[in-house]
Design a protein around this motif. Sequence first.
Motif, short mmCIF file in Angstrom:
data_model
loop_
_atom_site.label_atom_id
_atom_site.label_comp_id
_atom_site.label_asym_id
_atom_site.label_seq_id
_atom_site.Cartn_x
_atom_site.Cartn_y
_atom_site.Cartn_z
N PHE A 34 0.83 -1.20 0.00
CA PHE A 34 0.00 0.00 0.00
C PHE A 34 0.87 1.26 0.00
CE2 PHE A 34 -4.08 -2.00 1.11
CZ PHE A 34 -3.63 -3.23 1.57
N TYR A 36 0.24 5.34 1.22
CA TYR A 36 -0.61 6.34 1.86
C TYR A 36 0.11 7.69 1.83
CZ TYR A 36 -3.66 2.76 3.93
OH TYR A 36 -4.57 1.73 4.14
N GLN A 38 0.22 11.63 3.76
CA GLN A 38 -0.18 12.36 4.97
C GLN A 38 0.17 13.83 4.81
OE1 GLN A 38 1.80 11.29 8.69
NE2 GLN A 38 -0.12 11.54 9.78
N LEU A 44 -3.84 9.60 7.59
CA LEU A 44 -3.32 9.00 6.37
C LEU A 44 -4.43 8.86 5.33
CD1 LEU A 44 -1.15 6.15 7.89
CD2 LEU A 44 -0.42 8.41 7.17
N PHE A 46 -5.43 7.00 1.76
CA PHE A 46 -5.10 5.87 0.88
C PHE A 46 -4.89 6.34 -0.55
CE2 PHE A 46 -5.12 1.77 -0.95
CZ PHE A 46 -6.04 1.73 -1.98
N LYS A 49 -2.98 0.39 -3.98
CA LYS A 49 -2.54 -0.88 -3.40
C LYS A 49 -2.21 -1.87 -4.49
CE LYS A 49 -7.29 -2.61 -3.07
NZ LYS A 49 -8.40 -3.00 -2.17
N LEU A 88 3.91 13.96 3.07
CA LEU A 88 4.67 12.83 3.59
C LEU A 88 4.05 11.55 3.06
CD1 LEU A 88 6.95 11.97 5.51
CD2 LEU A 88 5.32 12.10 7.40
N PHE A 90 3.93 7.33 2.81
CA PHE A 90 4.26 6.11 3.52
C PHE A 90 3.94 4.89 2.66
CE2 PHE A 90 5.39 7.49 7.70
CZ PHE A 90 4.71 8.67 7.91
N ARG A 94 0.93 -5.40 4.34
CA ARG A 94 -0.10 -5.97 5.20
C ARG A 94 0.13 -7.44 5.43
NH1 ARG A 94 -6.01 -7.80 3.62
NH2 ARG A 94 -4.91 -9.75 3.92
N LYS A 99 -2.93 -6.41 9.66
CA LYS A 99 -2.06 -5.44 10.32
C LYS A 99 -1.13 -4.81 9.29
CE LYS A 99 2.24 -5.62 12.90
NZ LYS A 99 3.19 -6.51 13.60
N LEU A 100 -1.03 -3.49 9.32
CA LEU A 100 -0.13 -2.77 8.42
C LEU A 100 1.20 -2.47 9.12
CD1 LEU A 100 -2.58 -0.21 6.80
CD2 LEU A 100 -1.53 -2.19 5.68
N PHE A 102 4.41 -0.07 8.47
CA PHE A 102 4.75 1.09 7.66
C PHE A 102 6.26 1.33 7.60
CE2 PHE A 102 0.72 3.20 6.81
CZ PHE A 102 -0.13 2.60 7.71
N GLY A 103 6.67 1.98 6.52
CA GLY A 103 8.03 2.50 6.45
C GLY A 103 8.12 3.79 7.26
N THR A 104 9.30 4.39 7.23
CA THR A 104 9.54 5.59 8.03
C THR A 104 9.06 6.86 7.36
OG1 THR A 104 11.76 5.62 7.11
CG2 THR A 104 11.50 4.63 9.31
#
Lengths: 112, 116
Positions: A34, A36, A38, A44, A46, A49, A88, A90, A94, A99-100, A102-104
């Motif tokens: 995915f 996202y 921000q 976040l 979407f 995907k 930003l 991300f 999943r 549960k996701l 995420f990267g930094t």
Amino acid sequence: AQSVAQPEDQVNVAEGNPLTVKCTYSVSGNPYLFWYVQYPNRGLQFLLKYITGDNLVKGSYGFEAEFNKSQTSFHLKKPSALVSDSALYFCAVRDRGNKLTFGTGTQLKVEL
Amino acid sequence: DAGVTQSPTHLIKTRGQQVTLRCSPISGHKSVSWYQQVLGQGPQFIFQYYEKEERGRGNFPDRFSARQFPNYSSELNVNALLLGDSALYLCASSKPGTQQGADTQYFGPGTRLTVL
């Protein structure tokens, strides 16, 4: 354990130029990937995907992402950047339980 | 359709206090997940609830708890607050697992918690 890496803290691009935001992943089994976005002081949003099918996925606001299984990458792209794309971004993977991870995050700055 | 809503928007607490954050999912969504986003980092998974049952828990201490109500809204509770709990708390909802698109989570605007 699954993980996502976004190697660039920040990407700068001129308006009208193509942009790429990089993401690599590590999972066991087939990846659910995915992107996202921000905006400041917001949640976040979407974008797109990859679950299965075509390696090139099209999403919202002209964004697309290319899934590359051999390179375990899922880079976000847009042919022509807008100043309003500054935000930003991300990448996330999943697991089977939804549960996701995420990267930094990568800060995208589009300048006039 | 209204998106995921969260309340309050901002919250300031002192160390040792307790806090309750609230989330209402998108209409028709039955799964709710909570994430913590510390400044400068990506969101970290805390809990997932589906049909009022806990379906997943992240690596957070027992001070964190949650529940889901019959109308699928959810609360996140944090006890004995620490300075390190200061973060943006995000709630996400998704469709029932049998529906197309159930794999996508939609996020609310978050609650900004500041612990002094």
